[in-house]
Motif scaffolding. Structure first.
Motif, mmCIF file in Angstrom:
data_model
loop_
_atom_site.group_PDB
_atom_site.id
_atom_site.type_symbol
_atom_site.label_atom_id
_atom_site.label_comp_id
_atom_site.label_asym_id
_atom_site.label_seq_id
_atom_site.Cartn_x
_atom_site.Cartn_y
_atom_site.Cartn_z
ATOM 1 N N TRP A 1 0.812 -1.217 0.000
ATOM 2 C CA TRP A 1 0.000 0.000 0.000
ATOM 3 C C TRP A 1 0.847 1.270 0.000
ATOM 4 C CZ3 TRP A 1 -5.089 -0.107 -0.787
ATOM 5 C CH2 TRP A 1 -5.740 -1.343 -0.623
ATOM 6 N N MET A 2 2.143 1.132 -0.114
ATOM 7 C CA MET A 2 3.021 2.297 0.049
ATOM 8 C C MET A 2 2.703 3.430 -0.920
ATOM 9 S SD MET A 2 6.689 0.997 -1.445
ATOM 10 C CE MET A 2 7.373 2.543 -2.022
ATOM 11 N N ARG A 3 2.253 3.112 -2.121
ATOM 12 C CA ARG A 3 1.922 4.163 -3.092
ATOM 13 C C ARG A 3 0.740 5.014 -2.631
ATOM 14 N NH1 ARG A 3 2.075 1.291 -9.064
ATOM 15 N NH2 ARG A 3 4.281 1.643 -9.453
ATOM 16 N N LEU A 4 -0.158 4.415 -1.853
ATOM 17 C CA LEU A 4 -1.376 5.106 -1.434
ATOM 18 C C LEU A 4 -1.321 5.607 0.004
ATOM 19 C CD1 LEU A 4 -3.916 2.547 -2.930
ATOM 20 C CD2 LEU A 4 -3.160 4.703 -3.935
ATOM 21 N N ASP A 5 -0.337 5.174 0.757
ATOM 22 C CA ASP A 5 -0.276 5.452 2.189
ATOM 23 C C ASP A 5 0.192 6.886 2.445
ATOM 24 O OD1 ASP A 5 0.086 5.455 4.939
ATOM 25 O OD2 ASP A 5 1.077 3.509 4.975
ATOM 26 N N PRO A 6 -0.691 7.741 2.975
ATOM 27 C CA PRO A 6 -0.276 9.129 3.238
ATOM 28 C C PRO A 6 0.819 9.239 4.287
ATOM 29 C CG PRO A 6 -2.465 8.725 4.127
ATOM 30 C CD PRO A 6 -2.087 7.508 3.343
ATOM 31 N N ARG A 7 0.987 8.206 5.095
ATOM 32 C CA ARG A 7 2.055 8.228 6.106
ATOM 33 C C ARG A 7 3.430 8.180 5.454
ATOM 34 N NH1 ARG A 7 0.124 3.200 9.506
ATOM 35 N NH2 ARG A 7 0.294 2.407 7.380
ATOM 36 N N MET A 8 3.490 7.823 4.178
ATOM 37 C CA MET A 8 4.756 7.743 3.441
ATOM 38 C C MET A 8 5.047 9.008 2.642
ATOM 39 S SD MET A 8 6.389 4.846 3.839
ATOM 40 C CE MET A 8 6.018 4.813 5.577
ATOM 41 N N ASP A 9 4.188 10.014 2.736
ATOM 42 C CA ASP A 9 4.331 11.224 1.914
ATOM 43 C C ASP A 9 5.710 11.864 2.046
ATOM 44 O OD1 ASP A 9 1.816 10.896 0.874
ATOM 45 O OD2 ASP A 9 0.894 12.519 2.037
ATOM 46 N N ALA A 10 6.261 11.909 3.242
ATOM 47 C CA ALA A 10 7.564 12.558 3.428
ATOM 48 C C ALA A 10 8.690 11.813 2.722
ATOM 49 C CB ALA A 10 7.872 12.691 4.918
ATOM 50 N N LEU A 11 8.469 10.541 2.391
ATOM 51 C CA LEU A 11 9.499 9.764 1.693
ATOM 52 C C LEU A 11 9.381 9.843 0.179
ATOM 53 C CD1 LEU A 11 9.785 6.472 3.784
ATOM 54 C CD2 LEU A 11 11.231 8.501 3.867
ATOM 55 N N ARG A 12 8.231 10.258 -0.298
ATOM 56 C CA ARG A 12 8.051 10.339 -1.754
ATOM 57 C C ARG A 12 9.067 11.331 -2.332
ATOM 58 N NH1 ARG A 12 3.550 7.463 -1.819
ATOM 59 N NH2 ARG A 12 2.026 7.932 -0.219
ATOM 60 N N GLY A 13 9.637 10.956 -3.442
ATOM 61 C CA GLY A 13 10.653 11.809 -4.050
ATOM 62 C C GLY A 13 12.059 11.459 -3.598
ATOM 63 N N ARG A 14 12.188 10.706 -2.528
ATOM 64 C CA ARG A 14 13.514 10.252 -2.093
ATOM 65 C C ARG A 14 13.909 9.023 -2.912
ATOM 66 N NH1 ARG A 14 15.421 12.205 3.218
ATOM 67 N NH2 ARG A 14 16.733 10.346 3.250
ATOM 68 N N LYS A 15 15.180 8.872 -3.105
ATOM 69 C CA LYS A 15 15.695 7.752 -3.890
ATOM 70 C C LYS A 15 15.224 6.415 -3.326
ATOM 71 C CE LYS A 15 20.018 5.779 -5.673
ATOM 72 N NZ LYS A 15 19.537 4.431 -5.597
ATOM 73 N N CYS A 16 15.253 6.262 -2.024
ATOM 74 C CA CYS A 16 14.875 4.979 -1.428
ATOM 75 C C CYS A 16 13.438 4.608 -1.775
ATOM 76 C CB CYS A 16 15.069 4.995 0.083
ATOM 77 S SG CYS A 16 13.908 6.057 0.987
ATOM 78 N N PHE A 17 12.552 5.578 -1.764
ATOM 79 C CA PHE A 17 11.149 5.299 -2.076
ATOM 80 C C PHE A 17 11.032 4.813 -3.519
ATOM 81 C CE2 PHE A 17 6.756 6.100 -3.191
ATOM 82 C CZ PHE A 17 6.066 5.760 -2.033
ATOM 83 N N GLY A 18 11.686 5.505 -4.429
ATOM 84 C CA GLY A 18 11.658 5.110 -5.829
ATOM 85 C C GLY A 18 12.265 3.728 -6.053
ATOM 86 N N ASP A 19 13.376 3.446 -5.354
ATOM 87 C CA ASP A 19 14.022 2.136 -5.487
ATOM 88 C C ASP A 19 13.098 1.020 -5.001
ATOM 89 O OD1 ASP A 19 16.284 3.387 -6.474
ATOM 90 O OD2 ASP A 19 17.435 3.198 -4.607
ATOM 91 N N VAL A 20 12.483 1.220 -3.837
ATOM 92 C CA VAL A 20 11.573 0.209 -3.299
ATOM 93 C C VAL A 20 10.364 0.058 -4.210
ATOM 94 C CG1 VAL A 20 10.015 -0.341 -1.369
ATOM 95 C CG2 VAL A 20 12.347 0.461 -0.909
ATOM 96 N N GLU A 21 9.851 1.164 -4.680
ATOM 97 C CA GLU A 21 8.693 1.127 -5.568
ATOM 98 C C GLU A 21 8.997 0.319 -6.842
ATOM 99 O OE1 GLU A 21 5.390 4.415 -6.753
ATOM 100 O OE2 GLU A 21 7.485 5.015 -7.018
ATOM 101 N N ARG A 22 10.167 0.555 -7.435
ATOM 102 C CA ARG A 22 10.553 -0.188 -8.641
ATOM 103 C C ARG A 22 10.700 -1.677 -8.358
ATOM 104 N NH1 ARG A 22 12.835 4.573 -9.576
ATOM 105 N NH2 ARG A 22 14.791 4.181 -8.509
ATOM 106 N N ARG A 23 11.308 -2.009 -7.230
ATOM 107 C CA ARG A 23 11.505 -3.419 -6.886
ATOM 108 C C ARG A 23 10.156 -4.092 -6.577
ATOM 109 N NH1 ARG A 23 15.887 -3.741 -2.402
ATOM 110 N NH2 ARG A 23 15.347 -5.966 -2.493
#
Length: 154
Positions: free
Chosen positions: A127-149
């Motif tokens: 649910w990370m793409r939809l989870d507002p609790r993750m908003d501060a991580l969006r745009g960070r490299k780690c978020f993009g890397d995890v999202e791609r994986r």
């Protein structure tokens, strides 16, 4: 949330209150009610329901997040330790930890836990793409890397 989202939150609360009153040990319903109350800003109501859970399953970090919003950092850190202890027992908790570290503003630690969530069995990472609790991580490299994986470049 938008107007429609707020209406749905109130509908969920209206549905869950009598359910929880009739079944006080229904942990998941109590957890969702606590999360809905937190979304309305009723932090004391959320705290009451989240603390009353006889056990914690899904939505583990919610009580820690309520404590943080109430300025109760010590209690939040105790909840984080409880969640980490569950992780040491083999439960998938890294995603839950990531949400707490994000709320604490420790985004490097949140990234580390988010990346670990890919392999520890964390259920809610999907649910990370939809989870507002993750908003501060969006745009960070780690978020993009995890999202791609996780999603394979979708």
């Amino acid at each position: 949330p938008c107007r429609e989202g707020k209406e749905r939150i109130w509908q969920a609360i209206e549905l869950l209150r009598p359910l929880v009153e009739a079944n006080p040990g229904f942990t998941l319903a109590r957890s969702i009610l606590g999360r809905a109350l937190m979304a309305t800003g009723d932090l004391q109501g959320a705290r009451e329901h989240l603390e009353a859970r006889p056990e914690v399953a899904l939505l583990q970090p919610e009580l820690a997040l309520v404590y943080l919003k109430l300025g109760l950092r010590d209690q939040a850190m105790q909840e984080l330790e409880r969640i980490q202890a569950n992780g040491r027992k083999g439960f998938g908790t890294a995603y839950d930890e990531a949400t707490i570290y994000t709320a604490l503003g420790d985004l490097d630690k949140a990234c580390e836990r988010l990346e670990h969530a890919l392999t520890d069995g964390s259920v809610l990472i999907n649910w990370m793409r939809l989870d507002p609790r993750m908003d501060a991580l969006r745009g960070r490299k780690c978020f993009g890397d995890v999202e791609r994986r996780l999603y394979g470049g979708q």
